[in-house]
Design a protein around this motif. Sequence first.
Motif, PDB file in Angstrom:
ATOM      1  N   ASN A 150       0.665  -1.239  -0.052  1.00 11.42           N
ATOM      2  CA  ASN A 150       0.076  -0.044  -0.015  1.00 11.42           C
ATOM      3  C   ASN A 150       0.921   1.263  -0.120  1.00 11.42           C
ATOM      4  OD1 ASN A 150       0.983   0.090   2.531  1.00 11.42           O
ATOM      5  ND2 ASN A 150      -1.034  -0.132   3.716  1.00 11.42           N
ATOM      6  N   GLY A 151       2.127   1.120  -0.238  1.00  9.25           N
ATOM      7  CA  GLY A 151       3.035   2.147   0.008  1.00  9.25           C
ATOM      8  C   GLY A 151       3.801   2.671   1.069  1.00  9.25           C
ATOM      9  N   PHE A 152       3.522   1.810   2.296  1.00  9.84           N
ATOM     10  CA  PHE A 152       4.185   2.157   3.547  1.00  9.84           C
ATOM     11  C   PHE A 152       5.565   1.627   3.447  1.00  9.84           C
ATOM     12  CE2 PHE A 152       5.967   1.126   7.569  1.00  9.84           C
ATOM     13  CZ  PHE A 152       5.735   2.616   8.120  1.00  9.84           C
ATOM     14  N   SER A 153       6.452   2.329   4.167  1.00 10.34           N
ATOM     15  CA  SER A 153       8.035   1.924   4.186  1.00 10.34           C
ATOM     16  C   SER A 153       8.681   2.807   5.331  1.00 10.34           C
ATOM     17  CB  SER A 153       8.637   1.758   2.900  1.00 10.34           C
ATOM     18  OG  SER A 153       9.821   1.424   2.872  1.00 10.34           O
ATOM     19  N   GLY A 154       9.134   1.925   6.198  1.00  7.18           N
ATOM     20  CA  GLY A 154       9.814   2.626   7.307  1.00  7.18           C
ATOM     21  C   GLY A 154      10.453   1.697   8.346  1.00  7.18           C
ATOM     22  N   GLY A 155      11.546   2.159   8.997  1.00  5.06           N
ATOM     23  CA  GLY A 155      12.227   1.398   9.969  1.00  5.06           C
ATOM     24  C   GLY A 155      12.637   2.116  11.232  1.00  5.06           C
ATOM     25  N   TYR A 156      13.371   1.382  12.124  1.00  8.87           N
ATOM     26  CA  TYR A 156      14.043   2.143  13.052  1.00  8.87           C
ATOM     27  C   TYR A 156      14.971   1.210  13.845  1.00  8.87           C
ATOM     28  CZ  TYR A 156      10.032   0.209  15.673  1.00  8.87           C
ATOM     29  OH  TYR A 156       8.952  -0.565  16.269  1.00  8.87           O
ATOM     30  N   ARG A 157      15.791   1.786  14.545  1.00 10.28           N
ATOM     31  CA  ARG A 157      16.773   0.945  15.389  1.00 10.28           C
ATOM     32  C   ARG A 157      16.350   1.311  16.857  1.00 10.28           C
ATOM     33  NH1 ARG A 157      23.137  -0.032  14.923  1.00 10.28           N
ATOM     34  NH2 ARG A 157      22.433  -1.705  13.641  1.00 10.28           N
ATOM     35  N   ARG A 158      16.498   0.088  17.758  1.00 18.22           N
ATOM     36  CA  ARG A 158      16.461   0.372  19.377  1.00 18.22           C
ATOM     37  C   ARG A 158      17.594  -0.659  19.925  1.00 18.22           C
ATOM     38  NH1 ARG A 158      11.455   1.060  21.768  1.00 18.22           N
ATOM     39  NH2 ARG A 158      10.308   0.396  19.807  1.00 18.22           N
ATOM     40  N   THR A 159      18.033   0.352  20.916  1.00 20.65           N
ATOM     41  CA  THR A 159      19.140  -0.490  21.638  1.00 20.65           C
ATOM     42  C   THR A 159      18.617  -0.656  23.084  1.00 20.65           C
ATOM     43  OG1 THR A 159      19.890   1.829  22.593  1.00 20.65           O
ATOM     44  CG2 THR A 159      20.937   0.600  20.603  1.00 20.65           C
ATOM     45  N   ASN A 160      19.256  -1.677  23.967  1.00 20.70           N
ATOM     46  CA  ASN A 160      18.819  -2.069  25.152  1.00 20.70           C
ATOM     47  C   ASN A 160      20.113  -2.427  26.004  1.00 20.70           C
ATOM     48  OD1 ASN A 160      18.050  -4.445  27.293  1.00 20.70           O
ATOM     49  ND2 ASN A 160      16.702  -2.936  27.226  1.00 20.70           N
ATOM     50  N   ARG A 161      20.225  -1.850  27.253  1.00 23.29           N
ATOM     51  CA  ARG A 161      21.347  -2.253  27.985  1.00 23.29           C
ATOM     52  C   ARG A 161      20.860  -2.516  29.468  1.00 23.29           C
ATOM     53  NH1 ARG A 161      25.220  -3.231  30.989  1.00 23.29           N
ATOM     54  NH2 ARG A 161      27.288  -2.130  31.038  1.00 23.29           N
ATOM     55  N   SER A 162      21.387  -3.687  30.134  1.00 25.34           N
ATOM     56  CA  SER A 162      20.515  -4.231  31.159  1.00 25.34           C
ATOM     57  C   SER A 162      21.664  -4.684  32.255  1.00 25.34           C
ATOM     58  CB  SER A 162      19.554  -5.023  30.762  1.00 25.34           C
ATOM     59  OG  SER A 162      20.300  -6.320  30.511  1.00 25.34           O
ATOM     60  N   ILE A 163      21.304  -4.739  33.577  1.00 25.18           N
ATOM     61  CA  ILE A 163      22.133  -5.365  34.595  1.00 25.18           C
ATOM     62  C   ILE A 163      20.987  -6.006  35.395  1.00 25.18           C
ATOM     63  CG2 ILE A 163      23.617  -5.126  36.577  1.00 25.18           C
ATOM     64  CD1 ILE A 163      24.466  -2.621  35.438  1.00 25.18           C
ATOM     65  N   TYR A 164      21.181  -7.119  36.152  1.00 27.59           N
ATOM     66  CA  TYR A 164      20.241  -7.897  37.027  1.00 27.59           C
ATOM     67  C   TYR A 164      21.342  -8.448  38.037  1.00 27.59           C
ATOM     68  CZ  TYR A 164      21.227 -12.586  35.625  1.00 27.59           C
ATOM     69  OH  TYR A 164      21.886 -13.879  35.325  1.00 27.59           O
ATOM     70  N   CYS A 165      20.590  -8.720  39.302  1.00 21.71           N
ATOM     71  CA  CYS A 165      21.215  -9.618  40.329  1.00 21.71           C
ATOM     72  C   CYS A 165      20.289 -10.164  41.266  1.00 21.71           C
ATOM     73  CB  CYS A 165      22.248  -8.751  41.016  1.00 21.71           C
ATOM     74  SG  CYS A 165      23.065  -9.422  42.604  1.00 21.71           S
ATOM     75  N   ALA A 166      20.439 -11.562  41.455  1.00 22.51           N
ATOM     76  CA  ALA A 166      19.509 -12.088  42.431  1.00 22.51           C
ATOM     77  C   ALA A 166      20.191 -12.894  43.424  1.00 22.51           C
ATOM     78  CB  ALA A 166      18.819 -13.451  41.572  1.00 22.51           C
ATOM     79  N   ALA A 167      19.924 -12.585  44.707  1.00 27.25           N
ATOM     80  CA  ALA A 167      20.561 -12.744  45.830  1.00 27.25           C
ATOM     81  C   ALA A 167      19.641 -13.775  46.905  1.00 27.25           C
ATOM     82  CB  ALA A 167      20.900 -11.674  46.845  1.00 27.25           C
ATOM     83  N   ILE A 168      20.305 -14.617  47.690  1.00 25.80           N
ATOM     84  CA  ILE A 168      19.492 -15.557  48.574  1.00 25.80           C
ATOM     85  C   ILE A 168      20.108 -15.348  50.009  1.00 25.80           C
ATOM     86  CG2 ILE A 168      19.726 -18.049  49.141  1.00 25.80           C
ATOM     87  CD1 ILE A 168      19.849 -18.848  46.113  1.00 25.80           C
ATOM     88  N   SER A 169      19.135 -15.698  50.888  1.00 23.60           N
ATOM     89  CA  SER A 169      19.544 -15.272  52.084  1.00 23.60           C
ATOM     90  C   SER A 169      19.059 -16.755  52.957  1.00 23.60           C
ATOM     91  CB  SER A 169      18.964 -14.369  52.731  1.00 23.60           C
ATOM     92  OG  SER A 169      17.217 -14.478  52.981  1.00 23.60           O
ATOM     93  N   GLY A 170      19.635 -17.039  54.075  1.00 22.09           N
ATOM     94  CA  GLY A 170      19.250 -18.149  54.804  1.00 22.09           C
ATOM     95  C   GLY A 170      19.869 -19.359  54.244  1.00 22.09           C
ATOM     96  N   HIS A 171      19.434 -20.632  55.020  1.00 24.31           N
ATOM     97  CA  HIS A 171      20.178 -21.973  54.524  1.00 24.31           C
ATOM     98  C   HIS A 171      19.002 -22.963  54.817  1.00 24.31           C
ATOM     99  CE1 HIS A 171      24.054 -20.559  55.395  1.00 24.31           C
ATOM    100  NE2 HIS A 171      23.678 -19.764  56.151  1.00 24.31           N
ATOM    101  N   GLY A 172      19.509 -24.067  53.584  1.00 25.00           N
ATOM    102  CA  GLY A 172      18.282 -25.172  53.668  1.00 25.00           C
ATOM    103  C   GLY A 172      17.012 -24.764  53.218  1.00 25.00           C
ATOM    104  N   THR A 173      15.791 -25.167  53.874  1.00 28.50           N
ATOM    105  CA  THR A 173      14.449 -24.869  53.848  1.00 28.50           C
ATOM    106  C   THR A 173      13.995 -23.437  54.175  1.00 28.50           C
ATOM    107  OG1 THR A 173      13.849 -25.673  56.055  1.00 28.50           O
ATOM    108  CG2 THR A 173      13.583 -27.352  54.131  1.00 28.50           C
ATOM    109  N   GLY A 174      15.218 -22.833  54.799  1.00 29.50           N
ATOM    110  CA  GLY A 174      14.920 -21.557  55.287  1.00 29.50           C
ATOM    111  C   GLY A 174      15.310 -20.233  54.291  1.00 29.50           C
ATOM    112  N   MET A 175      15.646 -20.708  53.069  1.00 31.23           N
ATOM    113  CA  MET A 175      16.557 -20.050  52.026  1.00 31.23           C
ATOM    114  C   MET A 175      15.408 -19.106  51.368  1.00 31.23           C
ATOM    115  SD  MET A 175      19.496 -21.676  49.897  1.00 31.23           S
ATOM    116  CE  MET A 175      18.380 -23.178  49.290  1.00 31.23           C
TER     117      MET A 175
END
Length: 448
Positions: free
Chosen positions: A166-191
């Motif tokens: 139908n005549g449409f034409s177009g585009g773009y660029r997208r960037t992404n930057r990320s950081i994550y951290c997952a921590a655990i406390s406790g021991h055994g069944t109490g983690m």
Amino acid sequence: MTEHLLNIAEDILNFATKAGATAADAMIVQNSSMSIDVRQKALETAERSESTAIGLRVLIGQRQACVSSSDISSSTIKAVSQYAVAMASEAPIDPYCGLPEFDEIVNNWDIDTLELSDPTEEPLPEDLQTDALISEAHAADVEGVTKIESAGAGYSTSDVYLAATNGFSGGYRRTNRSIYCAAISGHGTGMEQDYDSDSRLFQSDLRNPDEIGRRAGKRAVARQGSRKPPTGNFPVLFDERVSVSLVRHLLMAVNGQSIATGTSWLRNSMNKVILPEHLSLSEDPHRPRTAGSRPFDAEGLSTNKRVIIDKGILRSWTLDCASARRLGLTSTANATRGISSPPTPTCWNISLTQGDSSRSDLIRDMGTGLIVTSLMGSTINPNTGDYSRGASGFWVENGAISYPINECTVAGNLTNMLRRIVPANDARTYLSYVVPSLLIEEMTLAGN
């Protein structure tokens, strides 16, 4: 890069029309990503990927078919086009499918004002590893943290190009930057485990890795000693980390596909009260440096700001061309699509009116009840709005946090829940969905 993708798109459309398509659109997505994960102060995984994929939708009258390929050679494009036309010729008639008319499509836009792509050089692998190690180290330094489940950092670019007969034409660029951290406390069944993360389009906007690590560690430690809450009816505060889920349920209910098929608990609610009268829900796909921003939708229509709920009253469905035709309305330019599927309606950047009270104020005022910081599982009836989800968080007594909670269920009905929400003022305004903590004065809890 844009010219290269444009050439591919034109080749696809030429092959499709020569194969017998009466109309067609093509999407080309070129991705590059790099991720680093560390564990115990050492590199655990390092991944780099690059890919180019093409998606073609062909129409023969009111029949359509979609095909995709990761091979962009001329011979493959030709074969894919022929397959698509053959499939479309056997597809059932869909009276609502079709491309927009030429006078509906957008022909110019200012992509630079959206700031979707960080112009700085991409980080080196060692830069990502350094961020991951810093995050891990600061989480491990939090007293009470016994283990770091994982920490990592990533970077990606995505080039998207859309073209149609139908005549449409177009585009773009997208960037992404990320950081994550997952921590655990406790021991055994109490983690207990918790996390923190950040993801931005621009490197310079990203939160510091030491802050992310410390917050992940503190959250994990705060989960120690979790137990079930009492069973009964209590106030529930959905923390800002999870409150967006309530808004997503609402948006799913005003999605044009759900309305057109009659499978929405809000199907008869246009121009009726949905939220408290002082709250509005709006969409702005033109916010700079925001993940949901885009100059046009997946059908080549110009994206625009709109109000979905105005002072508590529902004013707009979320529509692509097909759902709009089915409802006898006009598209809201909310079409999205994958390379192997036709367009469907979705929302871009969403904002809910923030309140005047802080999260602490709402905790103080709720007396005795539950703060939900994590949700799991989901039993949502799309026809009635009945709501039931597993939850964890913190128990509040006499307006103060008393102890952490796990293994409980919160239940209610979305129609009633949303009519009674009280927002805090703690929404993160840089997110695509800007939604603060939300207090609901009464829900049913299943615990002890």
